[in-house]
Design an enzyme around this catalytic site. Structure first.
Site, short mmCIF file in Angstrom:
data_model
loop_
_atom_site.label_atom_id
_atom_site.label_comp_id
_atom_site.label_asym_id
_atom_site.label_seq_id
_atom_site.Cartn_x
_atom_site.Cartn_y
_atom_site.Cartn_z
N HIS A 75 0.84 -1.21 0.00
CA HIS A 75 0.00 0.00 0.00
C HIS A 75 0.87 1.25 0.00
O HIS A 75 0.42 2.32 -0.39
CB HIS A 75 -0.98 0.01 1.18
N ASP A 109 3.88 6.60 11.46
CA ASP A 109 3.79 7.46 10.27
C ASP A 109 5.07 7.46 9.44
O ASP A 109 5.57 8.52 9.04
CB ASP A 109 3.43 8.90 10.66
N LYS A 116 10.19 -8.31 5.29
CA LYS A 116 11.18 -8.94 6.17
C LYS A 116 11.91 -10.01 5.40
O LYS A 116 11.33 -10.70 4.56
CB LYS A 116 10.51 -9.57 7.39
P1 NAD Z 1 20.95 -9.27 17.85
O1 NAD Z 1 21.34 -10.44 17.04
O2 NAD Z 1 21.81 -8.06 17.81
O3 NAD Z 1 20.80 -9.68 19.39
C1 NAD Z 1 19.98 -10.69 19.88
C2 NAD Z 1 20.58 -11.16 21.20
O4 NAD Z 1 19.69 -12.08 21.82
C3 NAD Z 1 21.92 -11.88 21.00
O5 NAD Z 1 22.88 -11.36 21.90
C4 NAD Z 1 21.57 -13.34 21.33
O6 NAD Z 1 22.66 -14.07 21.86
C5 NAD Z 1 20.47 -13.16 22.35
N1 NAD Z 1 19.60 -14.33 22.50
C6 NAD Z 1 19.19 -15.21 21.55
N2 NAD Z 1 18.38 -16.14 22.06
C7 NAD Z 1 18.27 -15.83 23.38
C8 NAD Z 1 17.57 -16.42 24.46
N3 NAD Z 1 16.80 -17.49 24.29
N4 NAD Z 1 17.69 -15.86 25.69
C9 NAD Z 1 18.46 -14.76 25.89
N5 NAD Z 1 19.14 -14.16 24.90
C10 NAD Z 1 19.05 -14.69 23.66
O7 NAD Z 1 19.46 -8.93 17.41
P2 NAD Z 1 18.70 -7.55 17.57
O8 NAD Z 1 18.91 -6.77 16.32
O9 NAD Z 1 19.01 -6.95 18.89
O10 NAD Z 1 17.18 -8.06 17.52
C11 NAD Z 1 16.53 -8.55 18.68
C12 NAD Z 1 15.03 -8.49 18.48
O11 NAD Z 1 14.64 -7.14 18.19
C13 NAD Z 1 14.50 -9.33 17.30
O12 NAD Z 1 13.21 -9.78 17.63
C14 NAD Z 1 14.39 -8.30 16.17
O13 NAD Z 1 13.46 -8.69 15.19
C15 NAD Z 1 13.92 -7.10 16.96
N6 NAD Z 1 14.18 -5.82 16.30
C16 NAD Z 1 15.42 -5.45 15.91
C17 NAD Z 1 15.61 -4.21 15.30
C18 NAD Z 1 16.98 -3.71 14.91
O14 NAD Z 1 17.09 -2.53 14.52
N7 NAD Z 1 18.03 -4.48 15.02
C19 NAD Z 1 14.51 -3.36 15.06
C20 NAD Z 1 13.24 -3.77 15.49
C21 NAD Z 1 13.09 -5.00 16.10
#
Ligand code: NAD
Length: 485
Positions: A75, A109, A116
């Site tokens: 969209h 916004d 993804k």
């Molecule tokens: P990342 O890879 O930098 O970090 C994830 C961390 O979680 C790692 O240190 C990993 O060892 C740890 N981990 C994995 N399984 C685990 C468990 N069972 N228990 C405890 N720790 C565990 O990833 P990220 O970029 O920080 O992303 C984390 C979450 O945030 C994801 O769901 C991602 O979709 C979401 N997210 C990320 C962004 C971004 O800008 N990077 C933006 C929005 C949402």
């Protein structure tokens, strides 16, 4: 029934992740009066590209790599969403995450549709050279099927990916499109290193946005009274699961604001200390010893997931989806759950937490800081100018002229040193990072207030209100296109 498994940690979910998101959508849609056709169009995932390609490993053997890119909603274009490297990425997961991106962008916004990507690898199993070959081939596949481009679909980092991976995507895209539109090629991916067209402040943006969102939530005396908490972050006890990009930065900003980190969890285990843990000391300890466990002065929690059940004011799951489920939601003792990760609370668990009276700040709002600042990066790349470059010096001169006018009117001469300091605060401070952070703060604060208003109007929880906000905005785009009545 689907088992959504995360990085080797099996998290039995009640229904598939995409279905969870759709249940949340349905709950919000029930408050609105849109036609079933329009709602179906918004809800369904527009396109998915599933690919398998060979990787020649460093030892000469061949692995077949499975990867995906889902574009949930066209969209608005381009579509936008991170790329995740994780051993259990699957089609359903990227569709769910792409849908969350659609709703997230609408809530804050940001004029993108949701997308993804995922590559089914645990990066710890591959050398950096192998990761580069995988990333280049993935980009090649996306380009081949028209799934990448500044006006088409723009990836970013997510779980398991880093700014350096985005630089590889950019480099590959530039090589593939030399004869097309190289001028805007920088905008084909965000989350790049600053020297490669990235924007200052993107690395920490998601965690910073989590902090702004939680700060807003705890500033409401009505909501805090209901939870039996005082307003403000000072002294609040916080547990964070996952110390990656999002978790680390969210914990850092909360700690700096005076919150007490009483529990920190990584995949190998968790630690707790009621008096508070120093985040950077814990991170250094983990770097030196290879584990979060045995941090001096803290108690070990061998089963990392048990940290979610610690008594605290604020629990921040910042690792992966499906962490708080039907089977453990009843044991969560936090009064506020800030969903920094995508989908950490299943739909069934959400109902249990609401029933218990917890305040759940939903992912679709709370982790939107990343895409917000990615939008600023995309704008910077398309405008080919660093934010603030054109007006910084102009603002300085304006500030100086205003202060000189005050001098003239008051008949008093300012101390020149003090004057320069004031001017530097007023204008010299407005470099790119300050502009990015202030745009992010404004976005997170305004969106929170908008969503909170909707909770009051519809007498519902924050997640449902956030989905209502998203559905209203997306529905308006479709009706303005004239496709739906
Ligand atoms: P990342 O890879 O930098 O970090 C994830 C961390 O979680 C790692 O240190 C990993 O060892 C740890 N981990 C994995 N399984 C685990 C468990 N069972 N228990 C405890 N720790 C565990 O990833 P990220 O970029 O920080 O992303 C984390 C979450 O945030 C994801 O769901 C991602 O979709 C979401 N997210 C990320 C962004 C971004 O800008 N990077 C933006 C929005 C949402």
């Amino acid at each position: 029934m689907t088992a959504s498994s995360t990085n080797g940690h099996t998290a039995t979910s009640e229904v598939s992740f995409f279905e969870q998101v759709n249940r949340m959508f349905d709950k919000a849609a029930a408050y609105l009066d849109h036609s079933p056709g329009l709602l179906a169009q918004i809800k369904h995932c527009n396109s998915v590209y599933r690919m398998e390609f060979p990787l020649k490993r460093d030892d000469g053997s061949i692995d077949v790599i499975k990867a995906f890119r889902a574009e949930h909603s066209h969209h608005k274009q381009p579509t936008k969403g991170g790329i995740r490297f994780a051993g259990n990425v699957n089609e359903d997961e990227v569709m769910a995450l792409a849908a969350l991106m659609t709703y997230k962008c609408a809530i804050v916004d940001v004029p993108f549709g949701g997308a993804k990507g995922g590559i089914q690898i645990d990066r710890r199993d591959y050398s950096e050279a192998e990761i580069e070959r995988i990333t280049r081939r993935y980009t090649f596949e996306l380009h081949k099927k028209n799934f990448i481009g500044p006006g088409i679909d723009v990836p970013a980092p997510d779980y398991g990916t880093r700014p350096s991976d985005m630089a590889i995507i950019l480099d590959t895209y530039i090589s593939l499109t030399q004869t097309e539109n190289p001028l805007d090629a920088l905008a084909c991916v965000t989350g790049k290193p600053v020297g490669q067209g990235g924007v200052r402040g993107r690395l920490e943006a998601t965690g910073r946005g989590v902090y702004y969102g939680i700060r807003e939530a705890v500033s409401s005396s009505d909501d805090m009274d209901r939870l039996g908490l005082s307003t403000g972050l000072e002294g609040k006890s916080v547990v964070v699961q996952g110390l990656g990009n999002v978790g680390y930065h969210a914990a850092k900003f909360l700690e700096d604001a005076g919150a007490r980190l009483v529990g920190l969890a990584e995949y190998e285990g968790a630690i707790r200390n009621e008096s508070g843990l120093s985040l950077d000391d814990v991170v250094s300890h983990r770097r030196e010893t290879g584990s979060i466990l045995d941090f001096p002065g803290a108690s070990n929690i061998e089963n990392s997931a048990d940290a979610l059940e610690l008594e605290c004011d604020i629990l921040i799951p910042a690792a992966l989806e499906g962490q708080i489920r039907r089977d453990n939601a009843g044991d969560i003792r936090a009064k506020i759950v800030g969903e920094a990760a995508n989908g950490p609370v299943t739909a069934d668990a959400d109902a249990i937490l609401n029933e218990k009276g917890a305040l759940v700040i939903p992912d679709v709002y709370l982790n939107a800081g990343g895409v917000t600042v990615s939008y600023f990066e995309w704008l910077r790349n398309l405008s080919h100018v660093r934010h603030g470059r054109m007006n910084r010096r102009f603002e300085e001169h304006s500030a100086r002229r205003i202060l000189e006018a005050v001098e003239t009117l008051s008949g008093q001469q300012f101390d020149q040193d003090a004057l320069s300091k004031v001017i530097s605060k007023v204008s010299f401070g407005a470099g790119e990072e300050d502009l990015v952070n202030s745009g992010l703060e404004d976005t997170m604060v305004s969106a929170y207030q908008e969503v909170r208003e909707l909770t009051k109007r519809h007498n519902t929880d924050l997640r449902t209100a956030a989905f209502i906000s998203a559905l209203e905005k997306i529905a308006a785009s479709y009706t303005q296109m004239g496709i739906f009545p």
